[in-house]
Design an enzyme around this catalytic site. Structure first.
Site, PDB file in Angstrom:
ATOM      1  CG  ASP A  70      -2.025   1.057   1.008  1.00  0.00           C
ATOM      2  OD1 ASP A  70      -2.998   0.756   0.278  1.00  0.00           O
ATOM      3  OD2 ASP A  70      -1.907   2.176   1.536  1.00  0.00           O
TER       4      ASP A  70
HETATM    5  C1  LIG Z   1       2.987   8.422  -5.620  1.00  0.00           C
HETATM    6  C2  LIG Z   1       2.751   7.365  -6.649  1.00  0.00           C
HETATM    7  C3  LIG Z   1       1.736   6.436  -6.516  1.00  0.00           C
HETATM    8  N1  LIG Z   1       1.542   5.487  -7.476  1.00  0.00           N
HETATM    9  C4  LIG Z   1       0.467   4.498  -7.358  1.00  0.00           C
HETATM   10  C5  LIG Z   1       0.895   3.191  -6.721  1.00  0.00           C
HETATM   11  C6  LIG Z   1      -0.414   2.578  -6.372  1.00  0.00           C
HETATM   12  O1  LIG Z   1      -0.901   1.861  -7.502  1.00  0.00           O
HETATM   13  C7  LIG Z   1      -1.315   3.764  -6.109  1.00  0.00           C
HETATM   14  C8  LIG Z   1      -1.622   3.837  -4.665  1.00  0.00           C
HETATM   15  O2  LIG Z   1      -2.713   2.998  -4.385  1.00  0.00           O
HETATM   16  P1  LIG Z   1      -2.617   1.615  -3.600  1.00  0.00           P
HETATM   17  O3  LIG Z   1      -3.854   1.504  -2.775  1.00  0.00           O
HETATM   18  O4  LIG Z   1      -1.306   1.489  -2.902  1.00  0.00           O
HETATM   19  O5  LIG Z   1      -2.636   0.510  -4.753  1.00  0.00           O
HETATM   20  P2  LIG Z   1      -3.704   0.207  -5.899  1.00  0.00           P
HETATM   21  O6  LIG Z   1      -5.072   0.645  -5.488  1.00  0.00           O
HETATM   22  O7  LIG Z   1      -3.186   0.744  -7.206  1.00  0.00           O
HETATM   23  O8  LIG Z   1      -3.646  -1.372  -6.014  1.00  0.00           O
HETATM   24  P3  LIG Z   1      -3.935  -2.496  -4.875  1.00  0.00           P
HETATM   25  O9  LIG Z   1      -4.582  -1.834  -3.697  1.00  0.00           O
HETATM   26  O10 LIG Z   1      -4.810  -3.519  -5.530  1.00  0.00           O
HETATM   27  O11 LIG Z   1      -2.581  -3.047  -4.548  1.00  0.00           O
HETATM   28  O12 LIG Z   1      -0.595   4.915  -6.563  1.00  0.00           O
HETATM   29  C9  LIG Z   1       2.354   5.411  -8.591  1.00  0.00           C
HETATM   30  O13 LIG Z   1       2.159   4.550  -9.459  1.00  0.00           O
HETATM   31  N2  LIG Z   1       3.367   6.298  -8.712  1.00  0.00           N
HETATM   32  C10 LIG Z   1       3.623   7.289  -7.804  1.00  0.00           C
HETATM   33  O14 LIG Z   1       4.567   8.070  -7.980  1.00  0.00           O
END
Ligand SMILES: Cc1cn([C@H]2C[C@H](O)[C@@H](COP(=O)(O)OP(=O)(O)OP(=O)(O)O)O2)c(=O)[nH]c1=O
EC number: 3.6.1.9
Length: 191
Positions: A70
Site C-alpha cells: 500500500d
Molecule cells: C505516488 C505514486 C503512486 N503510485 C500508485 C501506486 C499505487 O498503484 C497507487 C496507490 O494505491 P494503492 O492503494 O497502494 O494501490 P492500488 O489501489 O493501485 O492497487 P492495490 O490496492 O490492488 O494493490 O498509486 C504510482 O504509481 N506512482 C507514484 O509516484
C-alpha cells in the site's frame, strides 16, 4: 522440490512489474477488495501498514505466500487521496508544489503458516514550485488517475521532482529492497 507459490494481492500492474524485477513471478494476481477508508486520526504510516496487512489477509487462500502493498502520500499528518478526478488531482498538486512530502510504502507478506510480516519504506520527495501552466499540462496528460497524491513518479512527474530521498520503487508502489528482505526473512527462495 517445487518452489512455493506466491499470490500478489494487488491490482497495480506496476507492483507486478517491480516484483518480476526481483526474479519472482507471481503464480496468481488476486486484488483484495477491502475498505480503504483511513480511521479517524490515523497516522499515514499506521494507515499504510494496516492497509497492506489487510490486503494480504484478504487474499489468503491455500498454502502459498501472499504479498500485498500500500502506497500513501502524506503531507505532514495528512493522508492525500488517490486521485480519481481532475479536481482532486489539482488540489493534491497544489498542496505538493514547492514542498517536501513523504511517500509511505508498506508491504505485507503472509507465509504459508499464516505468519504475517510487514515492512515500511519512507521516501521524501520535493516537487519544484509548480506554475499554473505546469499543473494544467500535467493534468492534461492524465497520468494522475488512480495514483496516490495525484502523480506518478514513473512518468512525466519525475521531470517536476527536484529531489528525492529514499526508495524510487517504493514511490511507484513496491519498495524492492524491503520486499527482497521480507521474502528472504519469510523463507521464500530468492536469489
Ligand atoms: C505516488 C505514486 C503512486 N503510485 C500508485 C501506486 C499505487 O498503484 C497507487 C496507490 O494505491 P494503492 O492503494 O497502494 O494501490 P492500488 O489501489 O493501485 O492497487 P492495490 O490496492 O490492488 O494493490 O498509486 C504510482 O504509481 N506512482 C507514484 O509516484
Amino acid at each position: 522440490m517445487t518452489p512455493p507459490s506466491l499470490i500478489l494481492a494487488s491490482a497495480s500492474p506496476r507492483r507486478r512489474e517491480l516484483l518480476v524485477r526481483l526474479g519472482v513471478e507471481p503464480a496468481r494476481v488476486a486484488p483484495a477488495d477491502i475498505d480503504e477508508a483511513p480511521l479517524k486520526g490515523e497516522l499515514p504510516r499506521d494507515y499504510a501498514v494496516r492497509m497492506a496487512r489487510e490486503k494480504a489477509e484478504a487474499a489468503a487462500s491455500g498454502d502459498g505466500y501472499v504479498l500485498a502493498g500500500d502506497t500513501v502520500v502524506a503531507a505532514g499528518r495528512r493522508i492525500l487521496p488517490k486521485a480519481e478526478d481532475e479536481t482532486t488531482a489539482r488540489a493534491c498538486l497544489g498542496l505538493l508544489s514547492g514542498r517536501r512530502h513523504r511517500v509511505l510504502s508498506a508491504i505485507a507478506l503472509r507465509a504459508p503458516d499464516g505468519t504475517l510480516r510487514e515492512k515500511l519504506s519512507e521516501t521524501i520527495v520535493r516537487f519544484k514550485r509548480l506554475s499554473r501552466e505546469e499543473i494544467d499540462a500535467y493534468i492534461a496528460g492524465g497520468e494522475w488517475h488512480g495514483k496516490a497524491g495525484g502523480y506518478a513518479i514513473q512518468g512525466a512527474a519525475e521531470g517536476l521532482v527536484a529531489w528525492i530521498q529514499g526508495s524510487h520503487s517504493g514511490v511507484v508502489g513496491l519498495p524492492l529492497f524491503e520486499t527482497r528482505a521480507l521474502l528472504k526473512a519469510a523463507g521464500f527462495p530468492i536469489g
